[in-house]
Design an enzyme around this catalytic site. Structure first.
Site, PDB file in Angstrom:
ATOM      1  N   CYS A  59      16.647 -40.347   9.230  1.00  4.72           N
ATOM      2  CA  CYS A  59      17.696 -41.206   9.141  1.00  4.72           C
ATOM      3  C   CYS A  59      17.637 -42.242  10.085  1.00  4.72           C
ATOM      4  O   CYS A  59      17.794 -42.142  11.579  1.00  4.72           O
ATOM      5  CB  CYS A  59      19.140 -40.194   9.369  1.00  4.72           C
ATOM      6  SG  CYS A  59      20.562 -40.996  10.072  1.00  4.72           S
TER       7      CYS A  59
ATOM      8  N   CYS B  87      20.317 -43.028  12.939  1.00  2.00           N
ATOM      9  CA  CYS B  87      20.109 -41.732  13.779  1.00  2.00           C
ATOM     10  C   CYS B  87      19.011 -41.946  14.850  1.00  2.00           C
ATOM     11  O   CYS B  87      19.247 -41.970  16.390  1.00  2.00           O
ATOM     12  CB  CYS B  87      19.942 -40.527  13.110  1.00  2.00           C
ATOM     13  SG  CYS B  87      21.146 -39.867  11.896  1.00  2.00           S
TER      14      CYS B  87
END
Lengths: 301, 104
Positions: free
Chosen positions: B31, B34
Site C-alpha cells: 500500500c 501506507c
C-alpha cells in the site's frame, strides 16, 4: 521571501522544483498530504520512459529526494489562499503565510464522488475510490465498479481476480476506456455489465449492504454487495484559487502549453491544467515548462 | 518512541489493556499511501508521547482487520481504555493527524 512557491508535491510540482533549483532560484514546495500525489496509489508504472517497472511509491520517493537534494524546501501545509500583491504573492496556510515572486499551482485533482447520501460515511466501510488499494479486503466477496473510463475498466479487471462476483455499472452502453481492456473484461466469467444505469442509492447498516440502480428507462433494481468502487473521474483542486485565477467550467485552469494563467507570475502545472492528456509524463513535462516560465518571471521582477 | 508491531496474540495486551491511548496503524507492504504515512507517524510518535503507536499488517493479521472492520487502508484507529474512539481512513495531511491525536 522565496523566488518561487510551488503548491503541490506531485510529479508536476516536484519536477518544477528540480528545474527551478537548477536555475538557482529559492524554492518552497507546499504539500497538503504527501509527496507524490495520486501516483503513490499506482502499484506499477509501466509507461514512463526508461523506467520499465517502478512502483508509484518508489517514483514519488526518488522524485522528492531529487528535489530535496537540489535544495528545494518542502513543507507539509495546505495552501488555502493566494494574495497577489504589487511586488510579491502571498500564500496562506492554516498557521503561516509565505511570499514569493512567482507561484506555480500544481495541486492536481481528487476523486469525484457520486454525491449520494451517506457516501462519505461509508468510505472504508464498503465504499472505495481505489481498487488497487482496497481490493484485497474483498477477496471472494461481491463488488461493483461504477464508471466508464480506463480507471473503471482497470479496476473491474483487477477485482475479477479477487472478488467472487464483479458488476460494472456504466451510465452509457459503450465505454470511453481502451477497447483492449473491454475485450479482456468480456472474457471474465465472474463479471456482469450493467449498462445505461446509475447508482441512485446506498443502503447501509454499519457497512454498505446493497445499492439501488436506476436504468435510463427509470427501472429500479437492487444489487446486494460488499463493496462499491467509485471510478467516475476526478475534480481539479483549484477551488482555493478561484477568486484570483480564472477557471473553465470543469474547474480546470485554462492555460496553454506555456502554463501561464491569467495572472502574471502565477503558473499552472499538471492535472489541474486544462489539457487533453493527463499522464505522469505530461505532468512532469508541465512542471519543467511552468518552472522555466516562473524562473523567467522571478528574474525580471 | 518506536512503533510496536502488534499481532493477534499481542493485541489484547498492547492495545486493549494499554494504560495509554493507542494509535493503531492498519497497513500493508503493497500500500503506497501506507508507506508514505509511515515516516510521518514515526515523527509524530516522537512528539506525542502520551500515545502508544502500534502497527498492524493486515496481510499477516487478517483476523484483526476483519474484527475491526478495516476495509480501506491506510486506516488509523484510536483506542482508549480498550474501545475505539476515532478512526481516520486514507492518506491525511500531517495537520489532520495532529488534530486526530489532539482531539482525544
Amino acid at each position: 521571501m522565496y523566488d518561487i512557491i510551488i503548491i503541490g508535491a506531485g510529479p508536476a510540482g516536484l519536477t518544477a522544483a528540480i528545474y527551478a533549483r537548477r536555475a538557482a532560484k529559492t524554492v518552497l514546495v507546499l504539500e497538503a498530504a504527501s509527496c507524490g500525489g495520486q501516483i503513490i496509489n499506482t502499484p506499477d508504472i509501466e509507461n514512463y520512459p526508461v523506467a520499465m517497472h517502478i512502483s508509484g511509491f518508489e517514483f514519488a520517493n526518488k522524485l522528492s529526494e531529487q528535489a530535496k537534494a537540489l535544495g528545494a524546501e518542502i513543507k507539509f501545509e495546505k495552501a488555502l489562499e493566494i494574495c497577489d500583491g504589487d511586488s510579491e504573492k502571498t500564500v496562506k496556510t492554516r498557521k503561516n503565510s509565505y511570499s514569493a515572486k512567482a507561484v506555480i499551482l500544481a495541486t492536481g485533482s481528487e476523486n469525484r464522488r457520486l454525491g449520494l447520501e451517506n457516501e462519505d460515511k461509508l468510505v472504508g466501510r464498503g465504499i472505495s475510490y481505489c481498487a488497487t488499494c482496497d481490493g484485497a479486503f474483498y477477496k471472494n466477496k461481491t463488488v461493483a465498479v461504477v464508471g466508464g473510463g480506463n480507471t473503471a475498466l482497470e479496476d473491474a479487471l483487477y477485482l475479477t481476480d479477487l472478488a467472487e462476483k464483479v458488476y460494472l455499472i456504466h451510465r452509457r452502453d459503450e465505454f470511453r476506456g481502451e477497447e483492449a481492456t473491454v475485450a479482456q473484461l468480456r472474457q471474465k466469467e465472474n463479471l456482469s455489465f450493467v449498462y445505461n444505469s446509475r447508482v441512485t442509492k446506498l443502503n447501509a447498516g454499519k457497512r454498505l449492504e446493497s445499492i439501488e440502480v436506476t436504468d435510463k428507462d427509470g427501472n429500479v433494481s437492487t444489487i446486494e454487495l460488499n463493496g462499491l468502487f467509485v471510478a467516475v473521474g476526478r475534480i481539479p483542486e483549484n477551488q482555493n484559487f478561484a477568486q484570483l485565477v480564472t477557471l473553465d467550467e470543469g474547474g480546470y485552469i485554462p492555460a496553454g502549453e506555456d502554463c501561464h494563467t491569467n495572472v502574471p507570475g502565477i503558473f499552472v502545472a499538471g492535472d489541474n491544467r486544462a489539457k487533453a492528456v493527463r499522464q505522469l509524463v505530461t505532468a512532469t513535462a508541465d512542471g519543467a515548462v511552468a518552472a522555466t516560465e516562473a524562473v523567467k518571471y522571478a528574474s525580471s521582477h | 518512541m518506536a512503533f510496536i508491531t502488534v499481532t493477534k496474540d499481542t493485541f489484547e495486551n498492547e492495545v486493549l489493556k494499554s494504560d495509554k491511548p493507542v494509535l493503531a496503524d492498519f497497513n500493508a507492504d503493497w500500500c503506497g499511501p501506507c508507506q508514505m504515512l509511515k515516516p510521518i507517524l514515526e515523527e509524530l510518535s516522537e512528539s506525542y508521547e502520551g500515545y502508544k503507536f502500534v502497527s498492524i499488517n493486515i496481510d499477516d493479521e487478517d483476523e484483526l482487520a476483519e474484527e475491526y472492520d478495516v476495509a480501506s487502508i491506510p486506516c488509523l484507529v484510536i483506542f482508549k481504555d480498550g474501545a475505539e474512539t476515532e478512526r481516520s481512513i486514507g492518506m491525511k495531511p500531517r495537520e489532520a493527524l495532529e488534530e486526530l491525536l489532539e482531539g482525544n
